[in-house]
Structure formats: C-alpha cells, structure tokens
Design a protein around this motif. Structure first.
Motif, PDB file in Angstrom:
ATOM      1  N   LEU A   7       0.824  -1.205   0.000  1.00 28.66           N
ATOM      2  CA  LEU A   7       0.000   0.000   0.000  1.00 28.66           C
ATOM      3  C   LEU A   7       0.857   1.254   0.000  1.00 28.66           C
ATOM      4  N   ARG A   8       1.938   1.229   0.778  1.00 29.82           N
ATOM      5  CA  ARG A   8       2.803   2.396   0.839  1.00 29.82           C
ATOM      6  C   ARG A   8       3.531   2.622  -0.479  1.00 29.82           C
ATOM      7  N   ASP A  10       2.586   1.546  -3.698  1.00 29.31           N
ATOM      8  CA  ASP A  10       1.747   1.888  -4.852  1.00 29.31           C
ATOM      9  C   ASP A  10       0.271   1.707  -4.514  1.00 29.31           C
ATOM     10  N   PRO A  11      -0.296   2.637  -3.745  1.00 30.35           N
ATOM     11  CA  PRO A  11      -1.699   2.502  -3.329  1.00 30.35           C
ATOM     12  C   PRO A  11      -2.672   2.470  -4.496  1.00 30.35           C
ATOM     13  N   GLN A  12      -2.350   3.165  -5.580  1.00 30.14           N
ATOM     14  CA  GLN A  12      -3.248   3.180  -6.735  1.00 30.14           C
ATOM     15  C   GLN A  12      -3.347   1.796  -7.367  1.00 30.14           C
ATOM     16  N   ALA A  15      -5.410  -0.419  -5.078  1.00 26.72           N
ATOM     17  CA  ALA A  15      -6.829  -0.052  -5.182  1.00 26.72           C
ATOM     18  C   ALA A  15      -7.441  -0.614  -6.454  1.00 26.72           C
ATOM     19  N   LEU A  26     -11.172   0.882  -2.120  1.00 31.55           N
ATOM     20  CA  LEU A  26     -10.190   1.318  -1.134  1.00 31.55           C
ATOM     21  C   LEU A  26     -10.232   2.833  -0.964  1.00 31.55           C
ATOM     22  N   ASP A  27     -10.283   3.284   0.284  1.00 32.13           N
ATOM     23  CA  ASP A  27     -10.263   4.719   0.583  1.00 32.13           C
ATOM     24  C   ASP A  27      -8.802   5.162   0.671  1.00 32.13           C
ATOM     25  N   ILE A  28      -8.244   5.511  -0.472  1.00 26.90           N
ATOM     26  CA  ILE A  28      -6.830   5.887  -0.526  1.00 26.90           C
ATOM     27  C   ILE A  28      -6.562   7.136   0.300  1.00 26.90           C
ATOM     28  N   ASP A  29      -7.477   8.108   0.259  1.00 22.61           N
ATOM     29  CA  ASP A  29      -7.277   9.358   1.003  1.00 22.61           C
ATOM     30  C   ASP A  29      -7.176   9.089   2.498  1.00 22.61           C
ATOM     31  N   PHE A  31      -6.235   6.295   3.957  1.00 21.59           N
ATOM     32  CA  PHE A  31      -4.969   5.611   4.228  1.00 21.59           C
ATOM     33  C   PHE A  31      -3.809   6.590   4.197  1.00 21.59           C
ATOM     34  N   GLN A  32      -3.765   7.427   3.176  1.00 19.34           N
ATOM     35  CA  GLN A  32      -2.648   8.353   3.049  1.00 19.34           C
ATOM     36  C   GLN A  32      -2.646   9.403   4.152  1.00 19.34           C
TER      37      GLN A  32
END
Length: 431
Positions: A7-8, A10-12, A15, A26-29, A31-32
């Motif tokens: 995830l750290r 390449d989260p895109q 997702a 996946l809620d990328i925002d 997580f980030q």
C-alpha cells in the motif's frame, strides 16, 4: 491483512486490484492521511532522539572543559516525556492503521478473472456423467423423509434452517464424515485433529471472520456482569486449524503442515434469507471435514492445486458428477487470493451446486495471526495458509440422496461407504 508495504509503495495499483469485480473500494485518502500522520510523528521522534544524543555529547564536552551545561541538561531531561507522548501517539496511529486494514479484503491473484458474480466464474473441468433416470426424480427432502430426515422435528427443537436426522440417514451422514477423514488422513497425509467448537475473539481476528462478519456468527457469553466475555461458535474448523500457528515461528523443516478435522459449523446466514429455504443446502448448523495447509510461500499454488484434487477425490470415490470452477474476483471470499469451487450435480435441481471451496489466502491470514517461518537465510517470513472443504458433509449427503435414489423409494449405498455401514448395500424406505 494486506501487506502494508504494498500500500505504501503503490496505493493506486492496490486499489485497482481490489476494485476488480466490485470487490472493494479502497479509501486511498483515508490511508494516506494516516500514513502522513505516522510519518510526521516518526520524523519528530527521530529528531528528538538525535537531539538527545547530540545534547549528551555536548554535556560531556562542556563538563570536560569545566563549563556550565545546565541548560543542555534541562533540555535533555525534558526529552523522555516528549518521546513517551510521541510513542503513545504513534501507537494510536498504528492501531488506526490496523483497524483500517482489518476491513480490507485480500488482493486477487493475477490469474483470477474479473467479474462480479457466480455468472462470471470460469469452468475449469468436469468429471462424471449425470445419471439418467427412468422415473420422476425426487429432491433430497422427499428422498430423505423416508429414511429419517425430519425438518418438522428440527423446527420444533430449534427453528428454521436446522435438520434432525434419524436412523438410516443419520448413519449415512456419520459414514460420510468417517470416510472423508479416512481419505484425507490415510491417502493425503493430513493429521486428524479434534478442535474446540467455541473460540475467542483473537482467534476469529486471525483468520478474518472478525470484525467484518460478526453478524454471520453465533456467539455466546461466558461469565457474569463483571467478567463477561464474548465467545463464538466456529463457522468452520479452518478457524481453529489455521490458528494453531498464530504467534508462532515455524521451523522450515516442519512445513508443510497438513491438518484436517470434522466439526459442526454454525452460521447465522445473515443476508441469505429467501435463498435455499427448502432442505439442507443452507443450514445454520452443518458438518464439514476441513483441510488446512500451512506452507512455504513458493509452494502455495502447487498446494492449492493439490488440495483441490484432494477434495475431488472424495467425489470421485463416491461416483458423484461434479465440475471445478475458478471464482471471479467479485465472488471470492474475504481472505482468499484465489479460490476453486467444486460443484456437485443435483438431479432434482438439474444443476451443479457448490460442495467445496478451496482457497489460497497467501500471507493474508498469516499477517493477522503473526504466523511466520524461519526461511533458508534464517530470517522470519510470513507463511502462506490454505483451506478447503473435504467435504461439506450435509451437502454431500444431499448429493448421495438425490443421485442414488431408486424408483421404489430406496437408496443404494455408494460402494465406498458400505464398510462404514456394516456392509449394507441399500436402505429401504420407511413406507
């Protein structure tokens, strides 16, 4: 639990894989945002630690020269409390990250097809030819009723979605479970286990039933008001068998671990009401012989094919036609990276129905359980876990009742089960 390093990095990409077949958004925002907070606290912690070290050296230098170091000593004395506060803050952030990851399903393997439902699953192969009947086929409810299958009694005792078995059908059910255990232990090398039917929260967190599927579980309460503890009835012995390696570093030479157990399984079937309300296809309580393997990661997909074959062997020995399906991303279970379903032919329905799921969870459960092995380089590494039904006893009973029924209402006993039934070749109906 997903590998947070992925995830750290390449989260895109993560997702996008999770979104296959509508599996998970996946809620990328979110997580980030947690990651940014974590990095900020860790950076501040490292700065304070570096400052403490610098102050220590400075105090030593000043003392060596006979100079006053009281200001540096005062600053240094305040740092431990600041570090302690940052440590607590970091622990809170990590707990939030863990809670975030606990609700995220496993990543589908690259070989898993895209798709949203069972209509998008891919048939891999078929075995056996469905029997042609020269009389009107009855379903397992009608066949079983003459052999001791009693849903009215079950409803009286417990309610809907339970079965009461008596006489020939109860003996047949027991014979099936014993036969399955013998095949998996004597022919396929699994160690037979007897496991608890009630487990604690940590055990269910380990294999992924909690927190997401709490409403699908039956649970009981132990103790009084002051020491109450919620415990849960197992929905599969995958839970207990897989958790035997929780918080463990397994020596490499002990892998693979192969375990099997026959247990009742309890599922509230939340959200499934209205489906398969007749008969034994979807029950709150059913029996299953489970297979679990704990393996070194490079061998897990070989083990997945092997376990699928181990489940198939039961159906072949029973002479029950079936097909093997590769599940699409949207139809897979929460913890699975790849799943094969075995679907047995049910003549009364004129279709194939699921009787076993065999899944490779890769390191998903291992990370939740902290289950590792010491690799050839002497470093700790996550094991891979696999599970599969070998088979669901009740659904196998359904298939035997329907496929082996006779025109006069009797039931021919599959040849491989006869030694478990004192040589009985046929059960006559209770007319």
């Amino acid at each position: 639990m997903l590998d947070i390093a992925l995830l750290r990095k390449d989260p895109q990409a993560v997702a996008a894989r999770l979104a296959l077949g509508g599996r998970y958004q996946l809620d990328i925002d979110a997580f980030q945002a947690l990651e940014a907070e974590r990095k900020q606290v860790q950076t501040r912690t490292e700065e304070l630690q570096a400052r403490r070290n610098a102050l220590s050296k400075l105090v030593g230098m000043k003392r060596g020269k006979g100079e006053d170091a009281s200001a540096e000593m005062a600053e240094s004395a305040a740092i431990p409390d600041q570090l302690k506060a940052l440590e607590a803050q970091l622990g809170d952030i990590r707990a939030k990250l863990d809670n975030f990851l606990m609700t995220v399903p496993n990543l589908p393997h690259d070989s898993v097809p895209d798709g949203r439902s069972d209509a998008d699953n891919v048939e891999l192969r078929r075995w056996g030819t469905p029997r042609e009947f020269d009389f009107e086929v009855k379903d397992h409810v009608d066949v079983g009723a003459r052999l001791g299958l009693d849903f009215d009694m079950a409803a009286k005792l417990s309610g809907a979605r339970f079965a009461f078995l008596k006489g020939p059908v109860a003996r047949l059910h027991r014979a099936l479970a014993q036969f399955m255990l013998d095949v998996q232990t004597q022919e396929h090398g699994y160690s037979e286990c007897y496991t608890p039917y009630i487990v604690n929260t940590a055990t269910l967190l380990g294999t992924g039933q909690l927190p997401k599927f709490k409403d699908d579980m039956f649970w009981v309460t132990k103790g009084g008001a002051d020491d109450k503890e919620d415990l849960y009835l197992v929905s599969t012995s995958e839970i207990t068998l897989t958790n035997t390696v929780r918080d463990t570093v397994v020596p490499l030479d002990q892998l693979p671990i192969r375990l099997t157990a026959h247990t009742p399984c309890f599922r509230s079937e939340a959200g499934s009401y209205g489906r398969d309300t007749r008969g034994m296809i979807r029950q709150h309580q059913f029996d299953k012989v489970e297979m679990v393997q704990i393996v070194e990661p490079s061998t897990s997909y070989e083990a997945h094919e092997q376990m699928t074959a181990h489940a198939e062997a039961i159906l072949q020995k029973l002479g029950l036609p079936y097909r093997v399906m590769l599940l699409c991303a949207g139809d897979m279970g929460f913890g699975a990276a790849k799943t094969h379903d075995l679907e047995v032919w049910l003549p009364a329905q004129g279709t194939y129905r699921e009787i076993s799921s065999v899944s490779n969870c890769e390191g998903f459960q291992a990370r939740r359980m902290k289950a590792r092995f010491k690799n050839a380089a002497g470093k700790n590494e996550d094991v891979h876990t696999l599970n599969g039904s070998g088979l669901a006893v009740g659904r196998t009973l359904v298939a035997v009742l329907e496929n082996y029924q006779q025109a006069d209402g009797s039931l021919v006993v599959p040849e491989v089960l006869r030694p478990y039934l004192g040589g009985i070749e046929r059960f006559s109906p209770n007319l």
